[in-house]
Design a protein around this motif. Structure first.
Motif, PDB file in Angstrom:
ATOM      1  N   TYR A   1      71.532 -40.205 -87.416  1.00  0.00           N
ATOM      2  CA  TYR A   1      71.973 -40.877 -86.182  1.00  0.00           C
ATOM      3  C   TYR A   1      72.581 -39.873 -85.207  1.00  0.00           C
ATOM      4  O   TYR A   1      72.297 -39.919 -84.013  1.00  0.00           O
ATOM      5  N   LEU A   2      73.394 -38.957 -85.716  1.00  0.00           N
ATOM      6  CA  LEU A   2      73.988 -37.933 -84.844  1.00  0.00           C
ATOM      7  C   LEU A   2      72.885 -37.131 -84.161  1.00  0.00           C
ATOM      8  O   LEU A   2      72.969 -36.847 -82.966  1.00  0.00           O
ATOM      9  N   ASN A   3      71.853 -36.768 -84.911  1.00  0.00           N
ATOM     10  CA  ASN A   3      70.751 -36.010 -84.318  1.00  0.00           C
ATOM     11  C   ASN A   3      70.071 -36.792 -83.208  1.00  0.00           C
ATOM     12  O   ASN A   3      69.729 -36.228 -82.164  1.00  0.00           O
ATOM     13  N   ALA A   4      69.881 -38.093 -83.405  1.00  0.00           N
ATOM     14  CA  ALA A   4      69.253 -38.916 -82.365  1.00  0.00           C
ATOM     15  C   ALA A   4      70.097 -38.915 -81.094  1.00  0.00           C
ATOM     16  O   ALA A   4      69.579 -38.708 -79.995  1.00  0.00           O
ATOM     17  N   THR A   5      71.395 -39.151 -81.242  1.00  0.00           N
ATOM     18  CA  THR A   5      72.252 -39.197 -80.048  1.00  0.00           C
ATOM     19  C   THR A   5      72.443 -37.812 -79.444  1.00  0.00           C
ATOM     20  O   THR A   5      72.423 -37.664 -78.228  1.00  0.00           O
ATOM     21  N   ALA A   6      72.615 -36.799 -80.288  1.00  0.00           N
ATOM     22  CA  ALA A   6      72.830 -35.437 -79.779  1.00  0.00           C
ATOM     23  C   ALA A   6      71.622 -34.944 -78.999  1.00  0.00           C
ATOM     24  O   ALA A   6      71.753 -34.399 -77.899  1.00  0.00           O
ATOM     25  N   ARG A   7      70.449 -35.155 -79.547  1.00  0.00           N
ATOM     26  CA  ARG A   7      69.237 -34.676 -78.863  1.00  0.00           C
ATOM     27  C   ARG A   7      68.995 -35.455 -77.569  1.00  0.00           C
ATOM     28  O   ARG A   7      68.536 -34.892 -76.584  1.00  0.00           O
ATOM     29  N   SER A   8      69.340 -36.740 -77.564  1.00  0.00           N
ATOM     30  CA  SER A   8      69.250 -37.512 -76.320  1.00  0.00           C
ATOM     31  C   SER A   8      70.237 -36.976 -75.286  1.00  0.00           C
ATOM     32  O   SER A   8      69.890 -36.805 -74.111  1.00  0.00           O
ATOM     33  N   ASN A   9      71.475 -36.719 -75.721  1.00  0.00           N
ATOM     34  CA  ASN A   9      72.478 -36.178 -74.796  1.00  0.00           C
ATOM     35  C   ASN A   9      72.034 -34.852 -74.197  1.00  0.00           C
ATOM     36  O   ASN A   9      72.164 -34.628 -72.994  1.00  0.00           O
ATOM     37  N   ILE A  10      71.523 -33.971 -75.041  1.00  0.00           N
ATOM     38  CA  ILE A  10      71.080 -32.662 -74.555  1.00  0.00           C
ATOM     39  C   ILE A  10      69.934 -32.833 -73.563  1.00  0.00           C
ATOM     40  O   ILE A  10      69.921 -32.223 -72.492  1.00  0.00           O
ATOM     41  N   ALA A  11      68.955 -33.669 -73.906  1.00  0.00           N
ATOM     42  CA  ALA A  11      67.807 -33.881 -73.021  1.00  0.00           C
ATOM     43  C   ALA A  11      68.229 -34.465 -71.677  1.00  0.00           C
ATOM     44  O   ALA A  11      67.664 -34.122 -70.633  1.00  0.00           O
ATOM     45  N   LEU A  12      69.250 -35.341 -71.688  1.00  0.00           N
ATOM     46  CA  LEU A  12      69.727 -35.962 -70.455  1.00  0.00           C
ATOM     47  C   LEU A  12      70.753 -35.097 -69.709  1.00  0.00           C
ATOM     48  O   LEU A  12      71.174 -35.445 -68.613  1.00  0.00           O
ATOM     49  N   GLY A  13      71.146 -33.983 -70.318  1.00  0.00           N
ATOM     50  CA  GLY A  13      72.121 -33.088 -69.677  1.00  0.00           C
ATOM     51  C   GLY A  13      73.556 -33.596 -69.772  1.00  0.00           C
ATOM     52  O   GLY A  13      74.388 -33.270 -68.936  1.00  0.00           O
ATOM     53  N   ILE A  14      73.846 -34.390 -70.794  1.00  0.00           N
ATOM     54  CA  ILE A  14      75.206 -34.914 -70.990  1.00  0.00           C
ATOM     55  C   ILE A  14      76.010 -33.882 -71.765  1.00  0.00           C
ATOM     56  O   ILE A  14      75.592 -33.437 -72.832  1.00  0.00           O
ATOM     57  N   HIS A  15      77.158 -33.486 -71.206  1.00  0.00           N
ATOM     58  CA  HIS A  15      77.986 -32.421 -71.767  1.00  0.00           C
ATOM     59  C   HIS A  15      79.339 -32.960 -72.230  1.00  0.00           C
ATOM     60  O   HIS A  15      79.659 -34.126 -72.030  1.00  0.00           O
ATOM     61  N   ALA A  16      80.138 -32.077 -72.811  1.00  0.00           N
ATOM     62  CA  ALA A  16      81.485 -32.429 -73.274  1.00  0.00           C
ATOM     63  C   ALA A  16      82.244 -33.138 -72.163  1.00  0.00           C
ATOM     64  O   ALA A  16      82.112 -32.808 -70.983  1.00  0.00           O
ATOM     65  N   ASP A  17      83.056 -34.111 -72.560  1.00  0.00           N
ATOM     66  CA  ASP A  17      83.741 -34.962 -71.596  1.00  0.00           C
ATOM     67  C   ASP A  17      85.251 -34.794 -71.573  1.00  0.00           C
ATOM     68  O   ASP A  17      85.950 -35.526 -70.896  1.00  0.00           O
ATOM     69  N   GLY A  18      85.771 -33.854 -72.362  1.00  0.00           N
ATOM     70  CA  GLY A  18      87.199 -33.596 -72.334  1.00  0.00           C
ATOM     71  C   GLY A  18      88.040 -34.489 -73.214  1.00  0.00           C
ATOM     72  O   GLY A  18      89.236 -34.620 -73.002  1.00  0.00           O
ATOM     73  N   PHE A  19      87.441 -35.098 -74.248  1.00  0.00           N
ATOM     74  CA  PHE A  19      88.223 -35.938 -75.156  1.00  0.00           C
ATOM     75  C   PHE A  19      89.314 -35.112 -75.839  1.00  0.00           C
ATOM     76  O   PHE A  19      90.460 -35.521 -75.917  1.00  0.00           O
ATOM     77  N   ALA A  20      88.932 -33.946 -76.359  1.00  0.00           N
ATOM     78  CA  ALA A  20      89.891 -33.102 -77.075  1.00  0.00           C
ATOM     79  C   ALA A  20      90.990 -32.615 -76.140  1.00  0.00           C
ATOM     80  O   ALA A  20      92.167 -32.595 -76.508  1.00  0.00           O
ATOM     81  N   ASP A  21      90.626 -32.236 -74.924  1.00  0.00           N
ATOM     82  CA  ASP A  21      91.623 -31.799 -73.939  1.00  0.00           C
ATOM     83  C   ASP A  21      92.612 -32.915 -73.634  1.00  0.00           C
ATOM     84  O   ASP A  21      93.807 -32.682 -73.499  1.00  0.00           O
ATOM     85  N   ALA A  22      92.095 -34.139 -73.524  1.00  0.00           N
ATOM     86  CA  ALA A  22      92.929 -35.276 -73.136  1.00  0.00           C
ATOM     87  C   ALA A  22      94.033 -35.548 -74.151  1.00  0.00           C
ATOM     88  O   ALA A  22      95.081 -36.067 -73.794  1.00  0.00           O
ATOM     89  N   CYS A  23      93.793 -35.200 -75.416  1.00  0.00           N
ATOM     90  CA  CYS A  23      94.853 -35.431 -76.405  1.00  0.00           C
ATOM     91  C   CYS A  23      95.510 -34.124 -76.843  1.00  0.00           C
ATOM     92  O   CYS A  23      96.195 -34.083 -77.866  1.00  0.00           O
ATOM     93  N   GLY A  24      95.320 -33.054 -76.073  1.00  0.00           N
ATOM     94  CA  GLY A  24      96.037 -31.801 -76.291  1.00  0.00           C
ATOM     95  C   GLY A  24      95.590 -30.982 -77.482  1.00  0.00           C
ATOM     96  O   GLY A  24      96.345 -30.161 -77.989  1.00  0.00           O
ATOM     97  N   LEU A  25      94.342 -31.177 -77.937  1.00  0.00           N
ATOM     98  CA  LEU A  25      93.854 -30.390 -79.068  1.00  0.00           C
ATOM     99  C   LEU A  25      93.516 -28.967 -78.626  1.00  0.00           C
ATOM    100  O   LEU A  25      93.076 -28.735 -77.496  1.00  0.00           O
ATOM    101  N   ALA A  26      93.724 -28.017 -79.526  1.00  0.00           N
ATOM    102  CA  ALA A  26      93.345 -26.630 -79.241  1.00  0.00           C
ATOM    103  C   ALA A  26      91.833 -26.563 -79.071  1.00  0.00           C
ATOM    104  O   ALA A  26      91.101 -27.365 -79.660  1.00  0.00           O
ATOM    105  N   PRO A  27      91.334 -25.599 -78.265  1.00  0.00           N
ATOM    106  CA  PRO A  27      89.876 -25.487 -78.088  1.00  0.00           C
ATOM    107  C   PRO A  27      89.172 -25.253 -79.425  1.00  0.00           C
ATOM    108  O   PRO A  27      89.740 -24.651 -80.338  1.00  0.00           O
ATOM    109  N   LEU A  28      87.950 -25.747 -79.533  1.00  0.00           N
ATOM    110  CA  LEU A  28      87.150 -25.503 -80.731  1.00  0.00           C
ATOM    111  C   LEU A  28      86.953 -24.007 -80.918  1.00  0.00           C
ATOM    112  O   LEU A  28      86.801 -23.257 -79.948  1.00  0.00           O
TER     113      LEU A  28
END
Length: 198
Positions: free
Chosen positions: A159-186
């Motif tokens: 399922y992750l592969n299906a959504t990830a490959r769709s996101n990449i094909a559509l040009g959907i990028h990181a949305d700042g979820f981790a930033d919003a809760c103050g997590l250190a960068p990956l």
């Protein structure tokens, strides 16, 4: 939008749109930019969200292993949105954030157990084209986590592969979820492959 998508986002409107945005804010803390892209084909958006929600209710695979698996698959495929979202989900579920942030460099990291490494190796192998899961890898994992958990792992990575490959094909990028809760960068590897832990 922070990054230009290949399909322009539209405004999410109406009563139904308001409900979708409220649920997104409640669950994620913000309304993902990707909703404006997927809003243009609501049946696809809703079915993907519904199935994604159902995968979160499966309980044969430990939550921590599930997050590590989906993040490893996202890193292999190259979906920044999925990495960001699942890093946030690790935080939201109270899982080990330091482990989650090092998934992109898991082979160089010393934080992971042998079982966690096996799960991430499986996720990577399954996410290659063509998939590279071997009998030995599958047998080793099945011996460790059992058949139902292995089936769940394969389904979640699929399922992750299906959504990830769709996101990449559509040009959907990181949305700042981790930033919003103050997590250190990956953690990332530099161009020489050396792990970096900002």
């Amino acid at each position: 939008m922070t990054n230009q998508t290949r399909v322009p986002a539209v405004e999410v409107t109406g009563l139904y749109g308001g409900l979708v945005k409220t649920i997104a804010r409640r669950k994620l803390g913000l309304v993902p930019d990707s909703l404006g892209v997927l809003w243009q084909h609501r049946p696809v958006m809703m079915d993907m969200m519904k199935f994604g929600g159902r995968t979160e209710k499966w309980d044969e695979l430990d939550d921590s292993l599930s997050v590590l698996a989906t993040m490893a698959a996202a890193a292999t495929v190259g979906c920044s949105f999925c990495l960001d979202l699942h890093y946030f989900m690790a935080h939201d579920k109270g899982l080990d954030e330091e482990k989650a942030r090092e998934v992109p460099i898991w082979r160089e990291s010393t934080r992971f157990t042998p079982l966690e490494r096996l799960v991430m190796e499986y996720s990577e192998a399954m996410s290659q084209t063509p998939p590279a899961v071997t009998d030995e890898l599958s047998d080793a994992l099945r011996a460790e986590i059992g058949t139902p958990a292995l089936i769940e792992l394969a389904a979640k990575v699929g399922y992750l592969n299906a959504t990830a490959r769709s996101n990449i094909a559509l040009g959907i990028h990181a949305d700042g979820f981790a930033d919003a809760c103050g997590l250190a960068p990956l953690a990332t590897a530099d161009s020489t492959g050396v792990a970096s832990r900002p």
